[in-house]
Design a protein around this motif. Sequence first.
Motif, short mmCIF file in Angstrom:
data_model
loop_
_atom_site.label_atom_id
_atom_site.label_comp_id
_atom_site.label_asym_id
_atom_site.label_seq_id
_atom_site.Cartn_x
_atom_site.Cartn_y
_atom_site.Cartn_z
N SER A 45 0.83 -1.22 0.00
CA SER A 45 0.00 0.00 0.00
C SER A 45 0.86 1.26 0.00
CB SER A 45 -0.92 0.02 1.23
OG SER A 45 -1.80 -1.06 1.18
N SER A 46 1.91 1.26 0.80
CA SER A 46 2.78 2.44 0.90
C SER A 46 3.55 2.70 -0.38
CB SER A 46 3.78 2.27 2.05
OG SER A 46 3.11 2.17 3.27
N ILE A 47 4.00 1.63 -1.01
CA ILE A 47 4.80 1.76 -2.22
C ILE A 47 3.92 2.16 -3.41
CG2 ILE A 47 6.14 0.40 -3.89
CD1 ILE A 47 7.34 -1.06 -1.43
N GLY A 48 2.64 1.82 -3.37
CA GLY A 48 1.72 2.21 -4.43
C GLY A 48 1.58 1.19 -5.55
N CYS A 49 1.74 -0.09 -5.25
CA CYS A 49 1.64 -1.13 -6.29
C CYS A 49 0.28 -1.09 -6.99
CB CYS A 49 1.89 -2.51 -5.69
SG CYS A 49 3.51 -2.68 -4.92
N GLU A 50 -0.75 -0.78 -6.23
CA GLU A 50 -2.11 -0.72 -6.77
C GLU A 50 -2.23 0.34 -7.88
OE1 GLU A 50 -6.27 -0.89 -4.57
OE2 GLU A 50 -5.33 1.07 -4.34
N ASP A 60 -16.94 10.11 -10.55
CA ASP A 60 -17.12 11.56 -10.59
C ASP A 60 -15.85 12.30 -10.19
OD1 ASP A 60 -19.74 11.11 -11.28
OD2 ASP A 60 -20.52 11.45 -9.25
N HIS A 61 -14.96 11.60 -9.50
CA HIS A 61 -13.71 12.21 -9.02
C HIS A 61 -12.50 11.74 -9.80
CE1 HIS A 61 -16.01 13.75 -5.67
NE2 HIS A 61 -16.48 12.54 -5.45
N GLY A 62 -12.71 11.16 -10.97
CA GLY A 62 -11.61 10.66 -11.78
C GLY A 62 -11.44 9.17 -11.59
N PRO A 63 -10.30 8.63 -12.05
CA PRO A 63 -10.12 7.18 -11.98
C PRO A 63 -9.92 6.70 -10.54
CG PRO A 63 -8.17 8.26 -12.89
CD PRO A 63 -9.19 9.32 -12.69
N ILE A 64 -10.58 5.58 -10.24
CA ILE A 64 -10.43 4.92 -8.93
C ILE A 64 -10.16 3.44 -9.17
CG2 ILE A 64 -11.87 6.57 -7.66
CD1 ILE A 64 -14.15 4.45 -7.82
N PRO A 65 -9.51 2.75 -8.23
CA PRO A 65 -9.23 1.32 -8.41
C PRO A 65 -10.52 0.51 -8.59
CG PRO A 65 -7.95 2.20 -6.60
CD PRO A 65 -8.93 3.27 -6.99
N ASP A 66 -10.49 -0.41 -9.52
CA ASP A 66 -11.61 -1.31 -9.78
C ASP A 66 -11.59 -2.40 -8.71
OD1 ASP A 66 -13.42 -3.19 -10.66
OD2 ASP A 66 -12.55 -3.40 -12.66
N PRO A 67 -12.55 -2.39 -7.77
CA PRO A 67 -12.51 -3.37 -6.68
C PRO A 67 -12.70 -4.82 -7.15
CG PRO A 67 -14.56 -2.14 -6.62
CD PRO A 67 -13.71 -1.51 -7.68
N GLU A 68 -13.28 -5.02 -8.31
CA GLU A 68 -13.50 -6.37 -8.83
C GLU A 68 -12.22 -6.97 -9.42
OE1 GLU A 68 -16.35 -8.08 -8.40
OE2 GLU A 68 -16.88 -6.33 -7.21
N GLY A 73 -3.72 -6.36 -13.00
CA GLY A 73 -2.88 -5.87 -14.10
C GLY A 73 -3.72 -5.38 -15.27
N HIS A 74 -3.09 -5.26 -16.42
CA HIS A 74 -3.76 -4.78 -17.63
C HIS A 74 -4.74 -5.83 -18.11
CE1 HIS A 74 -4.34 -2.63 -21.35
NE2 HIS A 74 -4.19 -3.78 -21.99
N MET A 75 -5.98 -5.42 -18.41
CA MET A 75 -7.02 -6.38 -18.76
C MET A 75 -7.62 -6.17 -20.15
SD MET A 75 -8.92 -6.94 -15.16
CE MET A 75 -9.58 -8.51 -15.68
N GLU A 76 -7.17 -5.21 -20.89
CA GLU A 76 -7.87 -4.85 -22.11
C GLU A 76 -7.28 -5.41 -23.39
OE1 GLU A 76 -8.23 -0.60 -22.07
OE2 GLU A 76 -8.92 -0.64 -20.01
N SER A 97 -7.20 3.00 -18.07
CA SER A 97 -7.22 2.25 -16.81
C SER A 97 -5.89 2.35 -16.07
CB SER A 97 -7.58 0.78 -17.05
OG SER A 97 -6.56 0.13 -17.76
N LEU A 98 -4.95 3.09 -16.64
CA LEU A 98 -3.63 3.33 -16.05
C LEU A 98 -2.83 2.05 -15.85
CD1 LEU A 98 -4.56 6.11 -13.47
CD2 LEU A 98 -3.69 6.41 -15.79
N THR A 99 -3.06 1.06 -16.73
CA THR A 99 -2.36 -0.22 -16.63
C THR A 99 -1.46 -0.49 -17.82
OG1 THR A 99 -4.21 -1.37 -17.66
CG2 THR A 99 -4.17 -1.29 -15.23
N SER A 100 -1.35 0.46 -18.73
CA SER A 100 -0.49 0.30 -19.89
C SER A 100 0.20 1.62 -20.17
CB SER A 100 -1.32 -0.13 -21.11
OG SER A 100 -0.49 -0.26 -22.23
#
Length: 189
Positions: A45-50, A60-68, A73-76, A97-100
């Motif tokens: 969590s501290s390092i920011g791996c997520e 409404d506040h921009g991108p947030i982590p997909d809890p599902e 990793g990259h899914m698209e 999705s900020l994964t690529s």
Amino acid sequence: MRHLLFSLLFLVGLIGCTTQTEKKEVAETPPTQEEIIARGRYLVSSIGCEDCHTPKVMSDHGPIPDPENHFAGHMEGDLRDKVAKDALSSWLLFNMSLTSAVGPWGISYAANISSDESGVGTWTDEQFIRAMREGQYKGLEGTRKLLPPMPWQNFSNLTDDDLKAMLAYLKSTKPIRNVVPEPVSPADF
């Protein structure tokens, strides 16, 4: 009297210098698996791996982590046909999705680091340590280096215990089956 007092002080000093003080060694109790996982959660969590390894959804506040898809990793799929070749030399871009990421190295995709076998579920401590310290793909000797934006060099000074705790935590997460595409070299555009 003075001679007796001097002799007594000398004797007390001599005894104080020659008396061995016993060191009481307190045996450290090794951490429990629960404590190791908690330490790993804290570090991840501290390092920011997520930030890179969990796909984002728009809110409404921009991108947030997909809890599902936490740590999936990259899914698209491969983004090669969506990137203009001239972007490789002029830009550093991220997908929605900020994964690529796209840059002079080509296209790189954030790895699945969930506990699934398509993630880090079957990794050994040694593989994880090698990946994080040496930047070796899947922590395997003789493989390609991890590509930007993965900042593995920043983690190379973490202790073995810290890295093992991180892997223990990741292996405790929800397994998400997701085979991430291979990176795309600039020559393959």
